[in-house]
Design a protein around this motif. Structure first.
Motif, PDB file in Angstrom:
ATOM      1  N   GLU A  23       0.835  -1.199   0.000  1.00 47.72           N
ATOM      2  CA  GLU A  23       0.000   0.000   0.000  1.00 47.72           C
ATOM      3  C   GLU A  23       0.873   1.254   0.000  1.00 47.72           C
ATOM      4  O   GLU A  23       0.638   2.199  -0.751  1.00 47.72           O
ATOM      5  N   PHE A  45      -6.978  -5.909  -3.735  1.00 51.54           N
ATOM      6  CA  PHE A  45      -5.877  -4.944  -3.784  1.00 51.54           C
ATOM      7  C   PHE A  45      -5.778  -4.318  -5.173  1.00 51.54           C
ATOM      8  O   PHE A  45      -5.645  -3.098  -5.315  1.00 51.54           O
ATOM      9  N   HIS A  49      -6.556  -0.215  -6.398  1.00 57.64           N
ATOM     10  CA  HIS A  49      -5.542   0.677  -6.960  1.00 57.64           C
ATOM     11  C   HIS A  49      -5.549   0.760  -8.480  1.00 57.64           C
ATOM     12  O   HIS A  49      -4.970   1.684  -9.043  1.00 57.64           O
TER      13      HIS A  49
END
Length: 73
Positions: A23, A45, A49
């Motif tokens: 992150e 994840f 993003h």
């Protein structure tokens, strides 16, 4: 934090310190190749993003005999 790397390969990106570091890398502008055992967490994840910041690969890094074939993919 100034981070000089444009792309990083991170293992253990589905929990704990691995995901926290991944992150942070994304936040600091790196493209992250996230590796982990749990496909659903890798998908989360990547969705968070986007493909311009993250690529994923499901693999258990403790599988020492499988590392070479995984890396050749």
């Amino acid at each position: 934090m100034v981070w000089q790397y444009k792309a990083v390969l991170m293992v253990g990106c589905t929990a704990g310190l691995g995901v926290a570091m991944a992150e942070r890398m994304v936040e600091n502008g790196s493209f992250v190749i996230a590796v982990g055992r749990r496909k659903e967490r890798l998908n989360e994840f990547a969705a968070k993003h986007g493909p311009e910041r993250v690529a994923t690969s499901q693999f258990d890094i403790t599988d020492l005999d499988g590392i070479q074939s995984w890396a050749e993919r």
